[in-house]
Design a protein around this motif. Structure first.
Motif, short mmCIF file in Angstrom:
data_model
loop_
_atom_site.label_atom_id
_atom_site.label_comp_id
_atom_site.label_asym_id
_atom_site.label_seq_id
_atom_site.Cartn_x
_atom_site.Cartn_y
_atom_site.Cartn_z
N MET A 1 -77.59 -69.14 66.07
CA MET A 1 -78.09 -70.43 66.52
C MET A 1 -79.62 -70.39 66.50
SD MET A 1 -77.07 -72.32 69.97
CE MET A 1 -78.19 -73.31 70.82
N GLU A 2 -80.19 -71.29 65.77
CA GLU A 2 -81.64 -71.31 65.62
C GLU A 2 -82.23 -72.39 66.52
OE1 GLU A 2 -84.76 -72.29 62.10
OE2 GLU A 2 -82.90 -71.29 61.59
N LEU A 3 -83.25 -72.01 67.29
CA LEU A 3 -83.92 -72.96 68.15
C LEU A 3 -85.08 -73.60 67.42
CD1 LEU A 3 -84.06 -71.04 71.54
CD2 LEU A 3 -82.60 -72.94 70.94
N THR A 4 -85.07 -74.91 67.38
CA THR A 4 -86.17 -75.63 66.76
C THR A 4 -87.19 -76.00 67.84
OG1 THR A 4 -85.08 -77.75 67.04
CG2 THR A 4 -84.65 -76.57 64.99
N THR A 5 -88.32 -76.48 67.40
CA THR A 5 -89.36 -76.87 68.34
C THR A 5 -88.89 -78.02 69.23
OG1 THR A 5 -91.02 -76.23 66.72
CG2 THR A 5 -91.75 -77.63 68.53
N GLU A 6 -88.17 -78.95 68.65
CA GLU A 6 -87.69 -80.10 69.44
C GLU A 6 -86.70 -79.66 70.51
OE1 GLU A 6 -87.26 -80.27 65.96
OE2 GLU A 6 -89.09 -81.40 65.55
N SER A 7 -85.83 -78.71 70.17
CA SER A 7 -84.84 -78.27 71.15
C SER A 7 -85.50 -77.48 72.28
CB SER A 7 -83.75 -77.46 70.48
OG SER A 7 -84.27 -76.28 69.90
N VAL A 8 -86.53 -76.70 71.96
CA VAL A 8 -87.24 -75.96 73.01
C VAL A 8 -87.97 -76.92 73.94
CG1 VAL A 8 -89.10 -74.32 73.43
CG2 VAL A 8 -87.45 -73.87 71.63
N VAL A 9 -88.57 -77.95 73.39
CA VAL A 9 -89.27 -78.95 74.21
C VAL A 9 -88.27 -79.69 75.08
CG1 VAL A 9 -90.60 -81.09 74.14
CG2 VAL A 9 -91.22 -79.19 72.66
N ALA A 10 -87.13 -80.07 74.51
CA ALA A 10 -86.11 -80.77 75.30
C ALA A 10 -85.57 -79.89 76.41
CB ALA A 10 -84.97 -81.22 74.39
N LEU A 11 -85.36 -78.62 76.13
CA LEU A 11 -84.89 -77.69 77.16
C LEU A 11 -85.94 -77.51 78.25
CD1 LEU A 11 -82.62 -75.79 78.03
CD2 LEU A 11 -83.72 -74.00 76.68
N SER A 12 -87.20 -77.45 77.87
CA SER A 12 -88.28 -77.33 78.85
C SER A 12 -88.36 -78.55 79.76
CB SER A 12 -89.62 -77.14 78.14
OG SER A 12 -89.60 -75.99 77.34
N LYS A 13 -88.17 -79.73 79.18
CA LYS A 13 -88.17 -80.95 79.98
C LYS A 13 -87.00 -80.96 80.96
CE LYS A 13 -90.38 -83.91 76.56
NZ LYS A 13 -90.25 -85.10 75.71
N VAL B 1 -93.70 -86.21 85.68
CA VAL B 1 -94.99 -86.28 84.99
C VAL B 1 -95.13 -85.10 84.01
CG1 VAL B 1 -97.48 -86.07 85.32
CG2 VAL B 1 -96.16 -87.61 86.75
N VAL B 2 -94.75 -83.91 84.45
CA VAL B 2 -94.82 -82.74 83.57
C VAL B 2 -93.90 -82.91 82.37
CG1 VAL B 2 -94.24 -80.28 83.43
CG2 VAL B 2 -95.57 -81.14 85.35
N ALA B 3 -92.70 -83.41 82.61
CA ALA B 3 -91.75 -83.61 81.50
C ALA B 3 -92.26 -84.67 80.53
CB ALA B 3 -90.40 -84.02 82.06
N LEU B 4 -92.89 -85.70 81.01
CA LEU B 4 -93.41 -86.74 80.13
C LEU B 4 -94.63 -86.26 79.36
CD1 LEU B 4 -93.01 -89.93 82.34
CD2 LEU B 4 -91.65 -89.25 80.36
N MET B 5 -95.39 -85.33 79.92
CA MET B 5 -96.56 -84.81 79.23
C MET B 5 -96.20 -83.81 78.12
SD MET B 5 -99.26 -84.42 82.35
CE MET B 5 -100.52 -83.74 81.33
N MET B 6 -94.98 -83.28 78.15
CA MET B 6 -94.58 -82.31 77.13
C MET B 6 -94.32 -82.99 75.80
SD MET B 6 -92.06 -79.64 78.88
CE MET B 6 -92.38 -78.94 80.47
#
Length: 70
Positions: A1-13, A65-70
């Motif tokens: 399973m490869e993590l893309t940039t979008e999936s890492v950002v979504a997981l961080s949010k 706010v942190v999630a929206l700034m990501m």
């Protein structure tokens, strides 16, 4: 399973929102129980107890706010 940039950002949010939501729930539980105990002894503490119960909600706003700034 490869993590893309979008999936890492979504997981961080998701982690930001989940963590702040969990902290808020725990804080409101503790403050609410203490506020009810205080109001049983002195009914004039209702206003202060209400304000202290609402204060942890700012934690969720910070997480949003942190999630929206990501």
């Amino acid at each position: 399973m490869e993590l893309t940039t979008e999936s890492v950002v979504a997981l961080s949010k998701a982690i930001a929102i989940f963590g702040t939501g969990l902290a808020t729930a725990w804080g409101e539980k503790v403050i609410g129980a203490a506020a009810i105990g205080a109001m049983v002894e002195n009914e004039s503490l209702f206003g202060k107890a209400l304000i202290l119960t609402v204060l942890p909600e700012t934690i969720v706003i910070f997480g949003l706010v942190v999630a929206l700034m990501m």
